[in-house]
Every structure is written in C-alpha cells, then in structure tokens.
Scaffold this motif. Structure first.
Motif, short mmCIF file in Angstrom:
data_model
loop_
_atom_site.label_atom_id
_atom_site.label_comp_id
_atom_site.label_asym_id
_atom_site.label_seq_id
_atom_site.Cartn_x
_atom_site.Cartn_y
_atom_site.Cartn_z
N ILE A 70 -35.18 2.29 -1.68
CA ILE A 70 -34.02 1.48 -1.25
C ILE A 70 -33.90 1.69 0.32
O ILE A 70 -33.28 0.68 0.77
N ASN A 71 -34.05 2.87 0.91
CA ASN A 71 -33.83 3.16 2.38
C ASN A 71 -35.18 2.86 3.22
O ASN A 71 -35.32 3.71 4.16
N GLY A 72 -36.06 2.01 2.68
CA GLY A 72 -37.22 1.93 3.55
C GLY A 72 -38.42 2.96 3.38
O GLY A 72 -39.56 2.55 4.07
N PHE A 73 -38.36 3.66 2.70
CA PHE A 73 -39.70 4.58 2.44
C PHE A 73 -40.67 3.89 1.33
O PHE A 73 -40.05 3.36 0.45
N GLU A 74 -41.90 4.06 1.58
CA GLU A 74 -42.77 3.53 0.69
C GLU A 74 -43.75 4.63 0.48
O GLU A 74 -44.13 5.50 1.39
N ALA A 75 -44.48 4.68 -0.92
CA ALA A 75 -45.54 5.52 -1.26
C ALA A 75 -46.74 4.87 -1.86
O ALA A 75 -46.42 3.98 -2.68
N GLU A 76 -47.92 5.03 -1.57
CA GLU A 76 -48.81 4.49 -2.39
C GLU A 76 -49.83 5.63 -3.20
O GLU A 76 -50.23 6.52 -2.57
N PHE A 77 -50.02 5.06 -4.47
CA PHE A 77 -50.77 5.97 -5.09
C PHE A 77 -52.43 5.66 -5.05
O PHE A 77 -52.65 4.58 -5.30
N ASN A 78 -52.92 6.54 -4.76
CA ASN A 78 -54.67 6.39 -4.65
C ASN A 78 -55.34 7.39 -5.53
O ASN A 78 -55.40 8.54 -5.33
N LYS A 79 -55.63 6.73 -6.63
CA LYS A 79 -56.31 7.70 -7.50
C LYS A 79 -57.69 8.23 -7.14
O LYS A 79 -57.92 9.46 -7.52
N SER A 80 -58.39 7.43 -6.48
CA SER A 80 -59.53 8.09 -5.87
C SER A 80 -59.47 9.14 -5.18
O SER A 80 -60.55 10.27 -5.30
N GLN A 81 -58.50 9.17 -4.29
CA GLN A 81 -58.50 10.29 -3.30
C GLN A 81 -57.14 11.27 -3.77
O GLN A 81 -57.07 12.01 -3.04
N THR A 82 -56.62 11.08 -5.07
CA THR A 82 -55.69 11.83 -5.58
C THR A 82 -54.46 12.17 -4.52
O THR A 82 -54.18 13.24 -4.39
N SER A 83 -54.07 10.87 -4.12
CA SER A 83 -52.98 10.94 -3.04
C SER A 83 -51.84 10.18 -3.43
O SER A 83 -51.78 9.28 -3.87
N PHE A 84 -50.60 10.67 -2.77
CA PHE A 84 -49.50 9.85 -2.79
C PHE A 84 -48.68 10.03 -1.47
O PHE A 84 -47.46 10.67 -1.56
N HIS A 85 -49.25 9.58 -0.52
CA HIS A 85 -48.47 9.78 0.73
C HIS A 85 -47.35 8.82 1.03
O HIS A 85 -47.31 7.82 0.49
N LEU A 86 -46.30 9.54 1.72
CA LEU A 86 -44.96 8.77 1.82
C LEU A 86 -44.94 8.22 3.39
O LEU A 86 -45.30 8.98 4.25
N ARG A 87 -44.55 7.14 3.59
CA ARG A 87 -44.62 6.44 4.68
C ARG A 87 -43.24 5.68 5.09
O ARG A 87 -42.33 5.17 4.06
N LYS A 88 -42.80 5.56 6.27
CA LYS A 88 -41.90 4.89 6.61
C LYS A 88 -41.96 4.27 8.06
O LYS A 88 -42.40 5.13 9.04
N PRO A 89 -42.14 3.07 8.21
CA PRO A 89 -42.17 2.33 9.42
C PRO A 89 -41.36 2.80 10.74
O PRO A 89 -41.85 2.76 11.95
N SER A 90 -40.04 3.10 10.53
CA SER A 90 -39.10 3.37 11.59
C SER A 90 -38.24 4.43 10.93
O SER A 90 -37.39 4.08 10.14
#
Lengths: 113, 111
Positions: free
Chosen positions: A60-80
């Motif tokens: 709800i506060n602007g963060f997003e994360a994308e699950f990438n199964k092939s790379q076994t990653s779950f990076h967290l991002r925020k544009p600002s």
C-alpha cells in the motif's frame, strides 16, 4: 532446507530516487515469499507477500516485488523513496507445506535527504 | 488491541540469573514462534509451537525452555544467563504458512 540471500547489507539512496533491494532464495520445494520491514526499535511488519497468481505484488505504500521462479528471486523495488522508508528490510520464505519462516540477513535502507 | 504482546520490553540482568519473557497473541493463530535477533540484525528462529506442541527446536541450548500453557501463549524461560544471550527476542504468531505477526521485541542485556 531453505535459505535466503540478501546480497546488499546496506543501501543508501537519496530521497525521491528509485531503489531495488535484492533477494534470492534456494529451496527444493515450493515456497511462499515475503518482505518484512522493521522500523527502528520496532518489531517486523509484513510489507508484501507472494503466495500464487500474479508474480508482481504491491504494497500500500508504493513498494512492489516480482517473483521470478527461474532466477529464484524476489527483488523489492520502489520508484521514489521517502525519508520514512528508512528501515531494515527482510526477505523471507516459508515452504508451502511446513510451518517455518526463514529470514534473510536483512538490508538496511537509508534514505538521504 | 495489540495482536502479539511481549513483556517485558527491556530486561537487564546479571550473568547466571534466570529470567522469563512472556508472549500472548489474540489473533487466534495456531502457531507461535520465538526468534532471536542479534546485534547485526540477523533473525534466527529458536522455537515453533503449533497448538501447544513443540514443532521446531533449532539447536538452541537447553538453558532456553519454551512453555506454551495454551494456544495463545508462548513463554520463554532462560536459565543461567550468559553474556552471549544478549539480543532482542521476538515472539510471533501465524496461521498456516502465511503472514507472521511479530511482537515489539524484548531487548535482553546480560551484564
């Protein structure tokens, strides 16, 4: 067994700049994925989670994360980022069939005015 | 209403003493945990209880003894405290494998 790696222990970033906090995991079974945030002198709070469905999840506060199964990653991002985002961020996994939450070592995000 | 509450918030004690930390959750969750967070912020699971039964004991010294009188409570008793036990201890609860709710933590300092 499961494990979580957060390669960046500290991330300084200027206010209103974008940020990415990296998380990689290893597991021989299916897992659920989480990001928790810990503000100074407080307990951990859930920021967002991936259980199934869309691989892009948002908070709800602007963060997003994308699950990438092939790379076994779950990076967290925020544009600002804002000053108030200064905190410790923990990536976590739990097997879908077992009651155990495994946390990464954490990334300290410092937002510079 | 606090979902997961721990007492005390701060605990300063001498080496060799015995102390307890209490935890209560009012969320109706089946599973409760104790985590230890060291000075580098690393979180390590210590114990997990499901419906009052011990599920996980992560090679914690037997000076640490959890006790779960009922599903809503999971207390942590520590005997013969050592300097290395100084840390922040977090209680948490969850239902199934979903979101864990954490208490505010107990900062234990052994002097």
């Amino acid at each position: 067994a499961q494990s979580v790696t957060q390669l960046d222990s500290q991330v300084p970033v200027f206010e209103e700049a974008p940020v990415e906090l990296r998380c990689n995991y290893s597991s021989s079974v299916s897992v659920y994925l989480f990001w928790y945030v810990q503000y100074p002198n407080q307990g951990l709070q859930l920021l967002l989670k991936y259980l199934s469905g869309s691989t892009l999840v948002e908070s709800i506060n602007g963060f997003e994360a994308e699950f990438n199964k092939s790379q076994t990653s779950f990076h967290l991002r925020k544009p600002s980022v804002h000053i108030s985002d200064t905190a410790e961020y923990f990536c976590a996994v739990t097997p879908t069939s077992y009651d155990k939450v495994i946390f990464g070592p954490g990334t300290s995000l410092s937002v510079i005015p | 209403d606090t979902a997961v509450s721990q007492t005390p918030k701060y605990l300063v004690t001498q080496m060799g003493n015995d102390k307890s930390i209490k935890c209560e959750q009012n969320l109706g969750h089946d599973t409760m945990y104790w985590y230890k967070q060291d000075s580098k912020k690393f979180l390590k699971i210590m114990f997990s209880y499901n419906n009052k039964e011990l599920i996980i004991n992560e090679t914690v010294p037997n000076r640490f003894s959890p006790k779960s009188p009922d599903k809503a409570h999971l207390n942590l008793h520590i005997n013969s405290l050592e300097l290395g036990d100084s840390a922040v201890y977090f209680c948490a609860s969850s239902t199934g494998n979903l979101e864990a709710f954490f208490g505010q933590g107990t900062r234990l300092t052994v002097v």
